[in-house]
Design a protein around this motif. Structure first.
Motif, PDB file in Angstrom:
ATOM      1  N   LEU A 180      10.203  -0.693  26.773  1.00  0.00           N
ATOM      2  CA  LEU A 180      11.494  -1.061  26.199  1.00  0.00           C
ATOM      3  C   LEU A 180      11.699  -0.303  24.886  1.00  0.00           C
ATOM      4  N   HIS A 181      12.961  -0.096  24.524  1.00  0.00           N
ATOM      5  CA  HIS A 181      13.271   0.367  23.174  1.00  0.00           C
ATOM      6  C   HIS A 181      12.884  -0.781  22.239  1.00  0.00           C
ATOM      7  N   THR A 182      12.070  -0.504  21.235  1.00  0.00           N
ATOM      8  CA  THR A 182      11.497  -1.584  20.439  1.00  0.00           C
ATOM      9  C   THR A 182      11.931  -1.509  18.979  1.00  0.00           C
ATOM     10  N   ILE A 183      12.659  -2.551  18.568  1.00  0.00           N
ATOM     11  CA  ILE A 183      13.126  -2.656  17.189  1.00  0.00           C
ATOM     12  C   ILE A 183      12.258  -3.697  16.483  1.00  0.00           C
ATOM     13  N   ILE A 184      11.650  -3.308  15.372  1.00  0.00           N
ATOM     14  CA  ILE A 184      10.824  -4.277  14.658  1.00  0.00           C
ATOM     15  C   ILE A 184      11.564  -4.778  13.422  1.00  0.00           C
ATOM     16  N   VAL A 185      11.476  -6.095  13.230  1.00  0.00           N
ATOM     17  CA  VAL A 185      12.105  -6.756  12.089  1.00  0.00           C
ATOM     18  C   VAL A 185      11.041  -7.658  11.459  1.00  0.00           C
ATOM     19  N   PRO A 186      10.113  -7.085  10.712  1.00  0.00           N
ATOM     20  CA  PRO A 186       9.005  -7.880  10.167  1.00  0.00           C
ATOM     21  C   PRO A 186       9.484  -8.993   9.243  1.00  0.00           C
ATOM     22  N   ASN A 187       8.676 -10.059   9.169  1.00  0.00           N
ATOM     23  CA  ASN A 187       8.978 -11.160   8.253  1.00  0.00           C
ATOM     24  C   ASN A 187       8.092 -11.059   7.007  1.00  0.00           C
ATOM     25  N   GLU A 188       8.078 -12.096   6.190  1.00  0.00           N
ATOM     26  CA  GLU A 188       7.343 -12.058   4.929  1.00  0.00           C
ATOM     27  C   GLU A 188       5.844 -11.843   5.119  1.00  0.00           C
ATOM     28  N   VAL A 189       5.305 -12.321   6.222  1.00  0.00           N
ATOM     29  CA  VAL A 189       3.873 -12.142   6.497  1.00  0.00           C
ATOM     30  C   VAL A 189       3.612 -10.808   7.193  1.00  0.00           C
ATOM     31  N   THR A 190       4.374 -10.512   8.233  1.00  0.00           N
ATOM     32  CA  THR A 190       4.065  -9.331   9.048  1.00  0.00           C
ATOM     33  C   THR A 190       4.519  -8.011   8.429  1.00  0.00           C
ATOM     34  N   LYS A 191       5.329  -8.072   7.368  1.00  0.00           N
ATOM     35  CA  LYS A 191       5.769  -6.822   6.736  1.00  0.00           C
ATOM     36  C   LYS A 191       4.600  -6.056   6.116  1.00  0.00           C
ATOM     37  N   HIS A 192       3.479  -6.750   5.911  1.00  0.00           N
ATOM     38  CA  HIS A 192       2.307  -6.107   5.321  1.00  0.00           C
ATOM     39  C   HIS A 192       1.407  -5.457   6.377  1.00  0.00           C
ATOM     40  N   LEU A 193       1.706  -5.685   7.645  1.00  0.00           N
ATOM     41  CA  LEU A 193       0.839  -5.212   8.720  1.00  0.00           C
ATOM     42  C   LEU A 193       1.222  -3.796   9.165  1.00  0.00           C
ATOM     43  N   ILE A 194       0.281  -3.160   9.845  1.00  0.00           N
ATOM     44  CA  ILE A 194       0.497  -1.798  10.339  1.00  0.00           C
ATOM     45  C   ILE A 194       1.017  -1.849  11.778  1.00  0.00           C
ATOM     46  N   PHE A 195       2.147  -1.220  12.008  1.00  0.00           N
ATOM     47  CA  PHE A 195       2.729  -1.116  13.343  1.00  0.00           C
ATOM     48  C   PHE A 195       2.444   0.288  13.869  1.00  0.00           C
ATOM     49  N   ASP A 196       1.845   0.374  15.040  1.00  0.00           N
ATOM     50  CA  ASP A 196       1.460   1.674  15.588  1.00  0.00           C
ATOM     51  C   ASP A 196       2.653   2.514  16.018  1.00  0.00           C
ATOM     52  N   ASP A 197       3.653   1.852  16.602  1.00  0.00           N
ATOM     53  CA  ASP A 197       4.778   2.607  17.150  1.00  0.00           C
ATOM     54  C   ASP A 197       5.978   1.682  17.306  1.00  0.00           C
ATOM     55  N   TYR A 198       7.166   2.264  17.271  1.00  0.00           N
ATOM     56  CA  TYR A 198       8.392   1.498  17.478  1.00  0.00           C
ATOM     57  C   TYR A 198       9.557   2.476  17.503  1.00  0.00           C
ATOM     58  N   THR A 199      10.699   1.997  17.964  1.00  0.00           N
ATOM     59  CA  THR A 199      11.903   2.832  18.010  1.00  0.00           C
ATOM     60  C   THR A 199      12.574   2.883  16.645  1.00  0.00           C
ATOM     61  N   LEU A 200      12.632   1.711  15.991  1.00  0.00           N
ATOM     62  CA  LEU A 200      13.323   1.614  14.706  1.00  0.00           C
ATOM     63  C   LEU A 200      12.796   0.387  13.962  1.00  0.00           C
ATOM     64  N   ARG A 201      12.672   0.520  12.649  1.00  0.00           N
ATOM     65  CA  ARG A 201      12.268  -0.608  11.799  1.00  0.00           C
ATOM     66  C   ARG A 201      13.416  -0.956  10.859  1.00  0.00           C
ATOM     67  N   ILE A 202      13.769  -2.243  10.826  1.00  0.00           N
ATOM     68  CA  ILE A 202      14.769  -2.721   9.877  1.00  0.00           C
ATOM     69  C   ILE A 202      14.193  -3.918   9.133  1.00  0.00           C
ATOM     70  N   HIS A 203      14.659  -4.140   7.923  1.00  0.00           N
ATOM     71  CA  HIS A 203      14.142  -5.242   7.115  1.00  0.00           C
ATOM     72  C   HIS A 203      14.784  -6.569   7.507  1.00  0.00           C
ATOM     73  N   SER A 204      16.001  -6.485   8.014  1.00  0.00           N
ATOM     74  CA  SER A 204      16.750  -7.681   8.394  1.00  0.00           C
ATOM     75  C   SER A 204      17.792  -7.283   9.420  1.00  0.00           C
ATOM     76  N   MET A 205      18.189  -8.222  10.256  1.00  0.00           N
ATOM     77  CA  MET A 205      19.243  -7.942  11.221  1.00  0.00           C
ATOM     78  C   MET A 205      20.600  -7.800  10.542  1.00  0.00           C
ATOM     79  N   LEU A 206      20.663  -8.119   9.273  1.00  0.00           N
ATOM     80  CA  LEU A 206      21.894  -7.888   8.522  1.00  0.00           C
ATOM     81  C   LEU A 206      22.007  -6.434   8.073  1.00  0.00           C
TER      82      LEU A 206
END
Length: 222
Positions: A180-206
């Motif tokens: 799937l096309h994968t959009i990551i929207v990390p939260n306060e805990v997961t924003k510190h983690l390492i993501f191996d791959d994704y289509t796009l990273r945004i801080h918020s859906m806003l």
């Protein structure tokens, strides 16, 4: 052409993960034990048995603990912390936009059904989803792609025509392995983690609306 969107639940639709972590932190701190985020995060987005905070506490203090008593205490702390937490910013707008665009809407969560549904109902979001798949529906939870493949099979949509929204590395791995096309929207805990791959990273859906996300994916495909 994008035909479907599939959402994770914990930490993505509602930031349960941050408050789960805080509640465990409080319980362990009362016993003089610090809970490292890097250890706790092994359980986020995947199987909860990947890391057991209670076993970790028992190892640290070197004596048996009353698990049931601590579970009750931890849940009481969590309920207090989460009571005013609604859906994460932009979630409702994405769901409404998906409906207006005629997209199929799925949910793929490694959590149990009896956890996901009461939360969705409390947030008045359950009615948006055409398909909900949880821990009980598969043999292997995330980072295995089975949950996503199960949802897509029900919706009758190929992975290349679907977008996954995730907040954790385990969830992102599952979506990516399912193609799937994968959009990551990390939260306060997961924003510190390492993501191996994704289509796009945004801080918020806003930060970007759903139509902008779809336009970005189409542009990448050209």
């Amino acid at each position: 052409m994008i035909e479907a969107v599939v959402f994770d639940f914990d930490g993505l639709i509602r930031d349960t993960e941050t408050y789960e972590f805080y509640s465990f932190q409080e319980v362990l701190k009362e016993h003089g034990v610090e809970l490292p985020l890097e250890l706790y995060c092994k359980r986020i987005g995947g199987h909860v048995n990947a890391f057991d905070p209670y076993f970790y506490l028992q190892e640290c203090i070197g004596k048996p603990i009353n698990r049931e008593q601590l579970r009750t205490l931890r849940r009481q702390k969590y309920d207090i912390l989460i009571q005013n937490e609604k859906a994460r910013p932009g979630v409702v707008q994405y769901l409404e936009a998906a409906q207006k665009l005629g997209l199929k809407i799925g949910l793929a969560s490694s959590a149990p059904y009896d956890w996901v549904m009461p939360n969705l109902e409390e947030l008045n979001l359950a009615g948006y989803f055409d398909c909900i798949r949880t821990h009980e529906d598969v043999q292997h939870v995330k980072p295995d792609p089975e949950l996503y493949l199960n949802v897509l099979a029900y919706l009758g949509v190929s992975p290349q025509n679907a977008i996954a929204f995730e907040d954790s590395p385990n969830g992102a791995k599952a979506a990516i392995q399912a193609n799937l096309h994968t959009i990551i929207v990390p939260n306060e805990v997961t924003k510190h983690l390492i993501f191996d791959d994704y289509t796009l990273r945004i801080h918020s859906m806003l930060e970007m609306d759903l139509q902008q996300i779809i336009a970005h994916i189409k542009h990448q495909a050209q």
